[in-house]
Enzyme design. Structure first.
Site, PDB file in Angstrom:
ATOM      1  N   TYR A   1       0.819  -1.226   0.000  1.00 33.15           N
ATOM      2  CA  TYR A   1       0.000   0.000   0.000  1.00 33.15           C
ATOM      3  C   TYR A   1       0.847   1.269   0.000  1.00 33.15           C
ATOM      4  CZ  TYR A   1      -3.200  -3.233   2.582  1.00 33.15           C
ATOM      5  OH  TYR A   1      -3.967  -4.281   3.025  1.00 33.15           O
TER       6      TYR A   1
ATOM      7  N   CYS B 291      14.427 -10.532  -3.363  1.00 33.17           N
ATOM      8  CA  CYS B 291      14.731 -10.196  -4.754  1.00 33.17           C
ATOM      9  C   CYS B 291      13.527  -9.601  -5.467  1.00 33.17           C
ATOM     10  CB  CYS B 291      15.213 -11.438  -5.480  1.00 33.17           C
ATOM     11  SG  CYS B 291      16.662 -12.102  -4.692  1.00 33.17           S
TER      12      CYS B 291
ATOM     13  N   TYR C  67      -1.955  -6.055  10.617  1.00 38.28           N
ATOM     14  CA  TYR C  67      -1.655  -6.383   9.222  1.00 38.28           C
ATOM     15  C   TYR C  67      -0.140  -6.430   8.993  1.00 38.28           C
ATOM     16  CZ  TYR C  67      -6.557  -5.264   9.180  1.00 38.28           C
ATOM     17  OH  TYR C  67      -7.890  -5.245   9.491  1.00 38.28           O
TER      18      TYR C  67
END
Ligand SMILES: *Cc1c(COP(=O)(O)O)cnc(C)c1O
Length: 403
Positions: free
Chosen positions: A302, A328, A357
């Site tokens: 986000y 990566c 979260y």
């Protein structure tokens, strides 16, 4: 004050730390805001699903809002009583619905007419009546990040008012359905009161119009979504939030259900990571750390902001750096252009507001074991989930290895 340095040295990094006393205070403040009304705070388990965190809220009297049968099982294991467990979510499988009915939870939050049909059928097979609520999509812009907005018709969540009405009439006429609640949840990290008030008003009007056709509901479920301060957001005060909702319910005798997640846990959590080294590509400064997007995904997902506190003996002036992990992916970063002093190998960075979260969105990408989780209560720290080791990561593959 939490001694991050000592915790990092005891438990190693990457490391999640949770302050249970902070979470208690958040819970109590919100519960208090609804005083004078019957209310249940149903902790949104997806925001932090560690069993000890759920169990902590259980001891405070909390219920649970679950979005998978796995979360329902967690709620039971952690000691949340069945009559305070709610099962929400836009796509429930038949097996999930069946188990939720058999466990006699408070109600299933139904999100479509098709789902209502499945719930009815399964309840009929089981020869029982299932308590349901309907998730209404009030089509109000929650004024938050589009990925965490759920209350607009563009979103997959909930049903329109007219569809909700049809569903209640059908449920009321069914032997196997008992419509007990109504639900809305318009988004997460809400910092504006107006969309919440407007949604509550729309849904309360629907409750009144349902009353006139003899659908009598008991629970007014306002979802979660209360925002918190990550940086400098001006957040909604629980008292104002409660007053706004209650003001729409005049003349209605309903138990309020509130499903806070982030509000309870976000600022009670810290993610600790160690500096591996600094590097420069041209003029660009990077701080490479031992934590990564597989530990804390929010910045990558986000572009979320987490305040970073550097614990270092370095007294240099701050300059902007990208804080990146070893994974990566170019999307593997915790912050971009963040002002930090010059950092040494093994200096510690504390990412604040990581309690919601955070760990739960983690993964094993790049064969990285997930962090250890530690909870602090009354000054005492203890492990509530051990670090994942290599053997844990391959356990489900080993016996299937094709040679
Ligand atoms: C995610 C979710 C919540 C919790 O949201 P927060 O923003 O963490 O408070 C509550 N209810 C439902 C139905 C959800 O999906």
């Amino acid at each position: 004050m939490i001694n991050f340095k000592e915790l990092a040295s005891t438990y190693k990094t990457p490391l999640y730390i949770y302050d249970l006393d902070y979470m208690t205070a958040q819970y109590e403040e919100l519960k208090e805001a609804f005083r004078g009304r019957k209310s249940i705070l149903a902790f949104a388990i997806k925001s932090n699903s560690n069993l000890s965190i759920i169990s902590h809220f259980a001891t405070l009297g909390s219920g649970a809002d679950c979005v998978s049968i796995g979360e329902v099982r967690r709620a039971f294991l952690a000691g949340i009583p069945s009559y305070k467990i709610i099962f929400s979510g836009v796509g429930k499988s038949d097996d999930e619905i069946r188990e939720a009915i058999e466990k006699e939870i408070l109600y299933i939050n139904v999100e479509s007419e098709a789902e209502l049909g499945r719930v009815e059928l399964i309840a009929k097979e089981l020869k029982v009546t299932c308590r349901i609520s309907v998730r209404v999509n009030p089509n109000i812009d929650p004024l938050t990040h589009p990925y965490i907005s759920t209350g607009l018709h563009d979103n997959k969540f909930g049903v329109e008012i007219e569809a909700a009405k049809r569903m209640y009439i059908r449920a009321n006429n069914s032997e196997h359905l008992d419509p007990v609640g109504i639900h809305f949840h318009i988004g997460s990290q809400l910092t504006e009161l107006k969309p919440i008030y407007e949604s509550a008003e729309i849904v309360a009007d629907l409750v009144r119009s349902l009353q006139s056709i003899k659908v009598e509901l008991k629970f007014f479920d306002i979802g979660g979504g209360l925002g918190v301060r990550y940086k400098d957001e001006v957040t909604i005060k629980p008292y104002d939030y409660a007053q706004a909702v209650l003001s729409t319910l005049k003349g209605l005798d309903l138990t309020i259900i509130c499903e806070p997640g982030r509000f309870l846990t976000a600022n009670g959590g810290y993610f600790l990571t160690k500096v591996l080294y600094e590097k420069k590509n041209g003029a660009k400064r990077f701080v490479v750390v031992d934590g990564a997007m597989n530990d804390l995904l929010r910045p990558s997902l986000y572009k979320a902001y987490h305040r970073i506190e550097a614990i270092t003996s370095s007294k240099t002036e701050e300059s902007e750096a990208d804080v990146v992990g070893p994974v990566c992916e170019s999307g593997d970063f915790f912050a971009k252009n963040y002002p930090l002093p010059t950092l040494e190998h093994n200096d510690l960075l504390v990412l604040h507001s990581a309690g919601a979260y955070g760990f739960g969105m983690g993964s094993n990408y790049n064969t990285r074991g997930r962090s250890v989780e530690v909870a602090i209560k009354g000054g005492e720290a203890r492990v509530i989930r051990r670090r994942e080791e290599f053997e844990d990561l391959i356990a489900l593959e080993k016996e299937y290895l094709v040679k």
